[in-house]
Design an enzyme around this catalytic site. Structure first.
Site, PDB file in Angstrom:
ATOM      1  N   SER A 129       4.437   1.828   8.104  1.00 33.55           N
ATOM      2  CA  SER A 129       4.069   0.608   7.370  1.00 33.55           C
ATOM      3  C   SER A 129       5.300   0.622   6.386  1.00 33.55           C
ATOM      4  O   SER A 129       5.811   1.561   5.677  1.00 33.55           O
ATOM      5  CB  SER A 129       3.082   0.833   6.367  1.00 33.55           C
ATOM      6  OG  SER A 129       1.775   1.089   7.222  1.00 33.55           O
ATOM      7  N   HIS A 143       0.706  -1.281   0.041  1.00 32.69           N
ATOM      8  CA  HIS A 143      -0.182   0.049  -0.040  1.00 32.69           C
ATOM      9  C   HIS A 143       0.869   1.297  -0.104  1.00 32.69           C
ATOM     10  O   HIS A 143       0.584   2.393  -0.090  1.00 32.69           O
ATOM     11  CB  HIS A 143      -0.996  -0.018   1.274  1.00 32.69           C
ATOM     12  CG  HIS A 143      -0.633   0.194   2.674  1.00 32.69           C
ATOM     13  ND1 HIS A 143      -0.154  -0.895   3.442  1.00 32.69           N
ATOM     14  CD2 HIS A 143       0.047   1.461   2.900  1.00 32.69           C
ATOM     15  CE1 HIS A 143       0.469  -0.326   4.456  1.00 32.69           C
ATOM     16  NE2 HIS A 143       0.392   0.981   4.524  1.00 32.69           N
ATOM     17  N   ASP A 171       0.696  -7.770   2.908  1.00 34.76           N
ATOM     18  CA  ASP A 171       0.692  -6.371   2.286  1.00 34.76           C
ATOM     19  C   ASP A 171       2.110  -6.328   2.024  1.00 34.76           C
ATOM     20  O   ASP A 171       2.920  -5.336   2.638  1.00 34.76           O
ATOM     21  CB  ASP A 171       0.136  -5.515   3.097  1.00 34.76           C
ATOM     22  CG  ASP A 171       0.121  -4.003   2.652  1.00 34.76           C
ATOM     23  OD1 ASP A 171       0.897  -3.844   1.632  1.00 34.76           O
ATOM     24  OD2 ASP A 171      -0.452  -3.233   3.135  1.00 34.76           O
TER      25      ASP A 171
END
Lengths: 110, 459
Positions: free
Chosen positions: B374, B265, B301
């Site tokens: 992240s 992402h 992810d």
């Protein structure tokens, strides 16, 4: 905590304090308080946060954001400012001293 | 990190001395702190940040909040008054002078001990000198951040270092920071050394002849030659990099000199051009492109970036092979400040390792993890081994609240074999397996309860 924290804990214990600010003769105005650090023993010098002084600034808190202001004299606060500092009994006081005071513990109403 | 029950070395609850009267000598601030504060939290960012001691919904008038913000970087030097009778007692009771850590002595990730009194003078018998442990999470000049948890009332409290032992590093400037109405879990500090320099100069400037008093202010620990000045810090934290893909940015970790892992992402498309910035040992920016990104449906992810040049001087992390719930861990990432500051380090423990078919498929920690972290690395604090890739923290969809200290990482054991094969052969096939994770793994990452058994068809 592990042994590595010993010196930090001892210093924190000895240096930690609470600072409170109030208005002389106006207990109903309330109390402002924060934490502080005891920097030296004699004379007793303490460093604490400036936030508790904003209600007492003669010229209001705007003086704190003046670009040129890096420090303000003590008399920049009103004359009715009353300050008190409180700290814990010294764990490392000379022998016998630390036992001074009332041996029994109590749960004082806060 | 967190408020810890104290050891019984000092029986808390002993009667406190009565409060002593004191006088205000001066109010002081650290110009460099204010400048960094304005840079990091002012301008466009100002709308997002709140430092009020209450929660965003608390009834604090705008004036009060403005006062608090104006006073945030200000501190006060007091002199405790003592009458004759108490003078001798004072000399003893006031305690030892502290030694101050020179600015820059304590590196990011180094352990810190915050000592303050939650709620100030409200209930000192119980709360005076409450301890909280954490690390130095980030620094910008004298503006420091720690993940040691502090509460309203601890403003002005001291923050002490393990190395140099017991040295005063900073004072609490704002215990609670809220970004976009989310509690960040970091405490804002002002370094003590520049504050005391300012205090000395101000004392002498305001009160000519007070050199003697100024000399009472504590020395910097460097003055004592015998103490080691430099804490080794966290060499493995250097593997954390900032990853930018057009307007989106996040964190990543270098797993080979020309290979960076991050989250899908952050860099959503394969072949996308990406700029990777490293901050340690020196600032470098290297272009690369996404060679692999899992599909949207994959629970993992993950994306892999191949760089056009090597990241020099960065120690490559050692991938862990085992995970130990409860072990001390550190997250390194560019959350909170992104490009405005180097990576932040937050500490905690490995709170859970979720298995499917006896294989770790999810790690949870108590470190503070923020938007922008992240893709960053999760390390074992003890060994520096790379445990996983941070994927997300937790948001309660009902209330919209975000919980930084409950976060999820992809175990490096899930990725390592495929990364190694790609690194050695350029073959993506193992990485493509990440798109074919089993249903139980998907159920875990959807934070759904795993089905006890597969329901039978009634047909």
């Amino acid at each position: 905590m592990g042994r590595q924290w010993g010196p930090a804990m001892r210093t924190a214990e000895q240096a930690g304090c609470v600072v409170s600010a109030s208005r002389a003769g106006q207990p109903e105005a309330g109390l402002w308080s924060c934490s502080g650090v005891i920097l030296s023993r004699s004379p007793g010098l303490v460093l604490c946060h400036g936030g508790i002084f904003t209600p007492f600034l003669r010229a209001g808190s705007g003086v704190l954001t003046a670009a040129s202001a890096a420090f303000l004299p003590g008399d920049s606060c009103n004359d009715d400012l009353r300050l008190h500092v409180q700290w814990s009994p010294m764990a490392a006081s000379p022998a016998g001293r630390s036992e001074r005071g009332r041996p029994e513990l109590c749960t004082p109403q806060c | 990190a967190g408020l810890e029950p104290r050891s019984s070395a000092r029986p808390r609850g002993r009667p406190l001395q009565p409060p002593r009267p004191a006088e205000l000598l001066l109010l002081l601030s650290c110009p460099a702190f204010r400048a960094h504060f304005a840079r990091l939290f002012g301008g466009d960012a100002a709308e997002q940040w709140r430092f009020a001691s209450g929660a965003p919904d608390d009834e604090v008038s705008e004036d009060e909040e403005e006062d608090q913000l104006r006073a945030l970087g200000w501190f006060a030097l007091l002199r405790v008054r003592s009458g004759e009778a108490a003078a001798e007692e004072d000399a003893d009771e006031l305690g030892a002078a502290v030694a101050v850590a020179p600015l820059g002595t304590v590196p990011k990730g180094a352990p810190l001990l915050a000592c303050g009194s939650p709620f100030g003078a409200f209930c000192p018998d119980i709360f005076l000198n409450t301890l909280s442990r954490g690390v130095l999470s980030n620094s910008a000049g004298p503006l420091l951040l720690t993940d040691a948890r502090c509460l309203p009332g601890t403003e002005g409290g001291g923050v002490f270092a393990v190395r140099p032992a017991g040295a005063l590093v900073a004072l609490v400037a704002a215990p609670l920071c809220w970004k976009a109405r989310e509690w960040v879990g970091l405490t804002l500090l002002c370094a003590a050394s520049p504050l005391l320099h300012a205090a000395r100069a101000a004392l002498v400037g305001l009160h000519p002849g007070s050199e003697v008093l100024a000399a009472q202010l504590p020395p910097e620990v460097g003055a004592m030659r015998s103490l080691p000045l430099q804490d080794p810090g966290l060499p493995w934290a250097a593997a954390a990099v900032l990853v930018e893909c057009s307007t989106v940015w996040g964190s990543g970790v270098a797993v080979a000199p020309r290979l960076v892992v991050t989250c899908r992402h952050v860099v959503p498309r394969e072949e996308a051009r990406v700029l990777v910035r490293s901050a340690i040992p020196k600032s470098a920016a290297i272009w690369g492109h996404v060679v692999f990104a899992t599909q949207e449906m994959s629970p993992y992810d993950i994306a892999v970036v191949s760089l056009e040049k090597s990241l020099d001087g960065i120690p490559m992390p050692v991938p862990a092979e085992h995970f130990h719930e409860g072990e001390a861990v550190s997250v390194v990432g560019f959350g909170v400040f992104g490009q405005a500051c180097g990576p932040s380090v937050t500490s905690g423990i490995l709170s859970a390792v979720v298995h499917v078919d006896d294989r770790p498929v999810m790690l949870q920690t108590t470190c503070a993890v923020h938007g922008g972290s992240s893709g960053g690395p999760l390390f074992s604090t003890r060994s520096g081994d790379l445990l996983g890739i941070v994927a997300s923290n937790t948001r309660d969809n009902n209330t919209g609240a975000t919980y930084p200290h409950l976060n999820f990482s992809i175990p490096i054991t899930v990725l390592q074999p495929a990364l190694q094969q790609y690194s050695e052969t350029g073959d993506l096939r193992s990485l493509r397996q990440l798109d074919r994770a089993t249903e139980p793994v998907q159920v875990v990452w959807r934070l759904q309860r795993p089905l006890a058994e597969v329901p039978r068809s009634k047909l």
